[in-house]
Design a protein around this motif. Structure first.
Motif, PDB file in Angstrom:
ATOM      1  N   GLU A  35       0.858  -1.181   0.000  1.00 47.60           N
ATOM      2  CA  GLU A  35       0.000   0.000   0.000  1.00 47.60           C
ATOM      3  C   GLU A  35       0.892   1.228   0.000  1.00 47.60           C
ATOM      4  O   GLU A  35       1.940   1.229   0.640  1.00 47.60           O
ATOM      5  CB  GLU A  35      -0.875   0.034   1.259  1.00 47.60           C
ATOM      6  CG  GLU A  35      -1.755  -1.181   1.440  1.00 47.60           C
ATOM      7  CD  GLU A  35      -2.463  -1.195   2.786  1.00 47.60           C
ATOM      8  OE1 GLU A  35      -2.062  -0.440   3.709  1.00 47.60           O
ATOM      9  OE2 GLU A  35      -3.405  -1.974   2.916  1.00 47.60           O
ATOM     10  N   VAL A  36       0.469   2.258  -0.712  1.00 51.57           N
ATOM     11  CA  VAL A  36       1.196   3.523  -0.736  1.00 51.57           C
ATOM     12  C   VAL A  36       0.270   4.592  -0.185  1.00 51.57           C
ATOM     13  O   VAL A  36      -0.866   4.735  -0.642  1.00 51.57           O
ATOM     14  CB  VAL A  36       1.655   3.881  -2.164  1.00 51.57           C
ATOM     15  CG1 VAL A  36       2.383   5.218  -2.174  1.00 51.57           C
ATOM     16  CG2 VAL A  36       2.539   2.776  -2.741  1.00 51.57           C
ATOM     17  N   VAL A  37       0.742   5.326   0.827  1.00 54.97           N
ATOM     18  CA  VAL A  37      -0.053   6.356   1.480  1.00 54.97           C
ATOM     19  C   VAL A  37       0.712   7.678   1.409  1.00 54.97           C
ATOM     20  O   VAL A  37       1.828   7.776   1.918  1.00 54.97           O
ATOM     21  CB  VAL A  37      -0.348   5.997   2.957  1.00 54.97           C
ATOM     22  CG1 VAL A  37      -1.087   7.125   3.651  1.00 54.97           C
ATOM     23  CG2 VAL A  37      -1.131   4.698   3.042  1.00 54.97           C
ATOM     24  N   GLY A  43      -5.549  12.660   4.914  1.00 52.66           N
ATOM     25  CA  GLY A  43      -6.595  13.218   5.756  1.00 52.66           C
ATOM     26  C   GLY A  43      -6.341  13.010   7.237  1.00 52.66           C
ATOM     27  O   GLY A  43      -7.254  13.088   8.046  1.00 52.66           O
ATOM     28  N   ASP A  44      -5.089  12.721   7.590  1.00 53.34           N
ATOM     29  CA  ASP A  44      -4.736  12.476   8.980  1.00 53.34           C
ATOM     30  C   ASP A  44      -3.560  13.378   9.349  1.00 53.34           C
ATOM     31  O   ASP A  44      -2.411  13.046   9.081  1.00 53.34           O
ATOM     32  CB  ASP A  44      -4.359  11.008   9.154  1.00 53.34           C
ATOM     33  CG  ASP A  44      -4.049  10.633  10.594  1.00 53.34           C
ATOM     34  OD1 ASP A  44      -3.929  11.541  11.450  1.00 53.34           O
ATOM     35  OD2 ASP A  44      -3.913   9.426  10.865  1.00 53.34           O
ATOM     36  N   LEU A  47      -0.603  11.795  11.127  1.00 51.90           N
ATOM     37  CA  LEU A  47       0.273  10.978  10.283  1.00 51.90           C
ATOM     38  C   LEU A  47       1.335  11.856   9.637  1.00 51.90           C
ATOM     39  O   LEU A  47       2.521  11.537   9.672  1.00 51.90           O
ATOM     40  CB  LEU A  47      -0.552  10.255   9.217  1.00 51.90           C
ATOM     41  CG  LEU A  47       0.182   9.252   8.341  1.00 51.90           C
ATOM     42  CD1 LEU A  47       0.592   8.028   9.144  1.00 51.90           C
ATOM     43  CD2 LEU A  47      -0.700   8.845   7.181  1.00 51.90           C
ATOM     44  N   ALA A  48       0.917  12.962   9.063  1.00 53.36           N
ATOM     45  CA  ALA A  48       1.857  13.892   8.428  1.00 53.36           C
ATOM     46  C   ALA A  48       2.815  14.485   9.464  1.00 53.36           C
ATOM     47  O   ALA A  48       4.009  14.640   9.196  1.00 53.36           O
ATOM     48  CB  ALA A  48       1.097  14.998   7.708  1.00 53.36           C
ATOM     49  N   ALA A  49       2.319  14.783  10.648  1.00 55.73           N
ATOM     50  CA  ALA A  49       3.169  15.358  11.688  1.00 55.73           C
ATOM     51  C   ALA A  49       4.196  14.343  12.189  1.00 55.73           C
ATOM     52  O   ALA A  49       5.353  14.683  12.433  1.00 55.73           O
ATOM     53  CB  ALA A  49       2.314  15.856  12.848  1.00 55.73           C
TER      54      ALA A  49
END
Length: 89
Positions: A35-37, A43-44, A47-49
């Motif tokens: 899976e590639v996210v 939208g999270d 997760l980015a932080a």
């Protein structure tokens, strides 16, 4: 067991593209799901932080496995294991 490999990426990340290409044959030979996210589009914000400044990050079965670089032999061995990957102790 079918392992799930998740590649955390972001648009414009050259290392992310390189690692994705590296993961394709490894996951195929291990019959693992890939899976590639994109952390910016997931939208999270958490997760980015958490991962945004150290991409690419590879998760196996939801646990962090690799950051920036992937060791093919190490990942292959972990994907051959019959139990879920739990991370590094």
């Amino acid at each position: 067991m079918v392992h799930t490999v998740t590649l955390l990426t972001r648009e414009g990340c050259g290392s992310c593209v390189r690692v994705h290409g590296q993961l394709l044959p490894l996951c195929a030979s291990a019959h693992a799901r890939l899976e590639v996210v994109d952390v910016d589009r997931a939208g999270d914000p958490e997760l980015a932080a958490e991962f945004g400044d150290r991409l690419p990050v590879v998760l196996v079965d939801g646990a962090e496995h690799s950051c920036w670089e992937v060791d093919d032999d190490e990942l292959s061995a972990d994907l051959a294991a019959p139990e879920p990957f739990r991370g590094w102790d």
